[in-house]
Scaffold this active site. Structure first.
Site, short mmCIF file in Angstrom:
data_model
loop_
_atom_site.label_atom_id
_atom_site.label_comp_id
_atom_site.label_asym_id
_atom_site.label_seq_id
_atom_site.Cartn_x
_atom_site.Cartn_y
_atom_site.Cartn_z
N ARG A 125 0.88 -1.18 0.00
CA ARG A 125 0.00 0.00 0.00
C ARG A 125 0.90 1.22 0.00
O ARG A 125 1.70 1.40 0.93
CB ARG A 125 -0.90 0.01 1.24
CG ARG A 125 -1.51 1.39 1.51
CD ARG A 125 -2.59 1.37 2.55
NE ARG A 125 -3.76 0.67 2.09
CZ ARG A 125 -4.95 0.72 2.69
NH1 ARG A 125 -5.11 1.47 3.77
NH2 ARG A 125 -5.96 0.04 2.22
N HIS B 20 -7.56 0.66 -6.12
CA HIS B 20 -7.71 -0.21 -4.94
C HIS B 20 -8.38 -1.53 -5.39
O HIS B 20 -9.54 -1.80 -5.07
CB HIS B 20 -8.55 0.52 -3.88
CG HIS B 20 -8.45 -0.06 -2.50
ND1 HIS B 20 -7.65 -1.17 -2.20
CD2 HIS B 20 -9.05 0.29 -1.32
CE1 HIS B 20 -7.76 -1.43 -0.90
NE2 HIS B 20 -8.60 -0.57 -0.35
N GLN C 270 -10.02 -4.24 -2.89
CA GLN C 270 -11.31 -3.78 -2.36
C GLN C 270 -12.42 -4.04 -3.36
O GLN C 270 -13.48 -4.56 -3.02
CB GLN C 270 -11.23 -2.28 -2.02
CG GLN C 270 -12.52 -1.72 -1.49
CD GLN C 270 -12.88 -2.25 -0.11
OE1 GLN C 270 -12.09 -2.20 0.80
NE2 GLN C 270 -14.10 -2.79 0.04
N ASP D 170 -17.45 6.82 -0.83
CA ASP D 170 -16.14 6.75 -0.19
C ASP D 170 -15.87 8.13 0.41
O ASP D 170 -16.58 9.10 0.11
CB ASP D 170 -15.07 6.37 -1.25
CG ASP D 170 -13.67 6.20 -0.67
OD1 ASP D 170 -13.55 6.01 0.56
OD2 ASP D 170 -12.70 6.26 -1.45
N CYS E 190 -16.19 1.23 1.21
CA CYS E 190 -14.96 0.46 1.49
C CYS E 190 -14.54 0.58 2.94
O CYS E 190 -13.83 -0.28 3.44
CB CYS E 190 -13.85 0.93 0.55
SG CYS E 190 -13.57 2.71 0.61
N ARG F 266 -13.16 -9.10 2.60
CA ARG F 266 -11.77 -8.79 2.26
C ARG F 266 -10.89 -9.99 2.61
O ARG F 266 -9.99 -10.35 1.86
CB ARG F 266 -11.26 -7.55 3.04
CG ARG F 266 -11.88 -6.22 2.64
CD ARG F 266 -11.46 -5.74 1.26
NE ARG F 266 -10.04 -5.54 1.10
CZ ARG F 266 -9.36 -4.45 1.48
NH1 ARG F 266 -9.99 -3.44 2.04
NH2 ARG F 266 -8.06 -4.35 1.26
N1 NVA Z 1 -10.12 6.65 -1.09
C1 NVA Z 1 -9.72 6.15 0.20
C2 NVA Z 1 -9.90 4.67 0.30
C3 NVA Z 1 -9.56 4.08 1.65
C4 NVA Z 1 -9.74 2.59 1.70
C5 NVA Z 1 -8.26 6.55 0.46
O1 NVA Z 1 -7.44 6.37 -0.45
O2 NVA Z 1 -7.97 7.02 1.55
N1 CP Z 2 -11.03 -0.39 2.89
C1 CP Z 2 -9.74 -0.40 3.27
O1 CP Z 2 -8.81 -0.64 2.48
O2 CP Z 2 -9.57 -0.14 4.60
P1 CP Z 2 -8.18 0.15 5.33
O3 CP Z 2 -7.70 1.48 4.83
O4 CP Z 2 -8.53 0.15 6.79
O5 CP Z 2 -7.23 -0.94 4.98
#
Ligand code: NVA
Ligand code: CP
Length: 310
Positions: free
Chosen positions: A108, A135, A138, A230, A270, A298
Site C-alpha cells: 500500500r 484499490h 477492495q 467513499d 470500502c 476482504r
Molecule cells: N479513497 C480512500 C480509500 C480508503 C480505503 C483513500 O485512499 O484514503
Molecule cells: N477499505 C480499506 O482498504 O480499509 P483500510 O484502509 O482500513 O485498509
C-alpha cells in the site's frame, strides 16, 4: 479447467481476464465455506508474504495478515519507516532483493508507478493493497459481495457518489469487466481519470453495459441496485478536507437521496467511513447496508488471491 495464475501480480483489475475474476470468486467462496465450517486449508504452508505499508490501514493490514496465517504461511509487516524503498535504495534493487526472500508482496503506497515497478523488476507476485490511483483488492471484494447479495451482475445498476478517486477508478475497471452498469456522480473538477473512463467504456462495450460520468447525484441513484460512496478526502489529502467538504456536500448519501434507489438497494462503502460527511448513520446502519459483510469478505477474497498467485 482451472487457470494457472501462479506468479501473477495483481496491480489492477484491468490486468485480469473475466475468467480469472470468476476464478477468484470461486476460490473465495470455497475458502469462505472452509473458514466458516472450520475445515483446515493450509494451502500456503511455509510461504511468506511481505506487507509494505506507506499509509495507515485497518482492514487491509489485518485481513492480509490473518489471511496468510489461516493459509499456513507467515506475514511480515513493514511500516513507513522500515524499508529503504524509494529512499536510499531504488525500487528496482528492492524488488530484486525482496524476491530472493519472500514468496509474495502486498503493498500500500502513494505512487501507483512504484507498485508497477515492484511487479516489473521483482520475480514474485505483487498485490496492490491501494495506491493513489487504484484499490483492486477492495473492488474484487465488492464484486464478490454484490454477487452474494444479488446472485448476478446482469442488469445491475451501481451508483457511485463522491470523489473520482482510487475507489472510483477500480470500480470503473471492475464493473465494466463484469458488465454492471455504473454511474459516477462527482462534483465538477473531481471527475475520474479520463483514460480509465475510456478504458472502462471499451470493456463495457464488450459486456453490453453502460458507463456514465455525471454531476447530478439524484440522477445517479435513480433505480440503483447498489449505492457506493467513499471518503471525500483520501489518505494524503487531509489538508484539503475542509475545502473539499464545500464541493461534496450535496453528494452525501442520506435518507432523502436513497429514496430514489430501488427498495432493495444495497449500500456499500470500502470504509473507513466519515459518518456525517459522505454518509449518515441512518443509511450506513440501515438494513440495506452491507458494509460489514463487505469488510469481512476482504479476508476471504484476499486469501483466494494469495492462494492463486503465490
Ligand atoms: N479513497 C480512500 C480509500 C480508503 C480505503 C483513500 O485512499 O484514503
Ligand atoms: N477499505 C480499506 O482498504 O480499509 P483500510 O484502509 O482500513 O485498509
Amino acid at each position: 479447467m482451472a487457470i494457472n495464475m501462479k506468479g501473477k501480480s495483481l496491480v489492477s483489475i484491468n490486468d485480469l481476464t473475466l475468467e480469472e475474476i470468476y476464478q477468484i470468486f470461486d476460490v473465495s467462496k470455497t475458502l469462505k465455506e472452509k473458514k466458516l465450517t472450520g475445515e483446515p486449508h493450509r494451502i500456503l504452508e511455509g510461504k511468506t508474504l511481505g506487507m509494505i505499508f506507506s499509509k495507515p490501514s485497518t482492514r487491509t493490514r489485518i485481513s492480509f495478515q490473518t489471511g496468510i496465517y489461516q493459509l499456513g504461511g507467515t506475514g511480515m509487516y513493514f511500516g513507513p519507516n522500515d524499508l529503504q524503498l524509494g529512499k536510499s535504495e531504488n525500487i528496482h534493487d528492492t524488488a530484486k532483493v525482496l524476491s530472493r526472500y519472500l514468496d509474495g508482496i502486498m503493498i500500500r503506497t502513494f505512487a501507483h508507478q512504484d507498485v508497477v515497478d515492484l511487479a516489473r523488476f521483482g520475480s514474485i507476485p505483487v498485490i496492490n493493497g491501494l495506491t493513489d490511483l487504484l484499490h483492486p483488492c477492495q473492488v474484487l471484494t465488492d464484486l464478490f459481495t454484490i454477487l452474494e447479495k444479488k446472485r448476478t451482475f446482469k442488469g445491475l445498476k451501481l451508483a457511485y457518489l463522491g470523489d473520482g478517486n482510487n475507489m472510483a477508478h477500480s470500480l470503473l475497471h471492475g464493473c465494466s469487466k463484469v458488465g454492471i452498469d455504473i454511474t459516477l456522480a462527482t462534483p465538477s473538477n473531481y471527475e475520474p481519470d479520463k483514460d480509465i473512463v475510456e478504458n472502462a467504456k471499451n470493456n463495457a462495450k464488450i459486456m453490453g453495459s453502460q458507463i456514465n460520468i455525471i454531476n447530478d447525484p439524484v440522477e445517479a441513484v435513480k433505480d440503483a441496485d447498489v449505492i457506493y460512496t467513499d471518503v471525500w478526502a483520501s489518505m494524503g489529502q487531509e489538508a484539503e478536507a475542509e475545502e473539499r467538504r464545500k464541493h461534496f456536500v450535496k453528494y452525501q448519501v442520506n435518507p432523502d437521496l436513497v429514496k430514489n434507489a430501488k427498495d432493495d438497494y444495497i449500500f456499500m462503502h470500502c470504509l473507513p467511513a466519515h459518518r456525517g460527511d459522505e454518509v449518515v448513520d441512518e443509511v450506513i446502519d440501515s438494513n440495506n447496508s452491507v458494509v460489514f459483510d463487505e469488510a469481512e469478505n476482504r479476508l476471504h477474497v484476499q486469501k483466494a488471491i494469495m492462494a492463486l498467485v503465490m
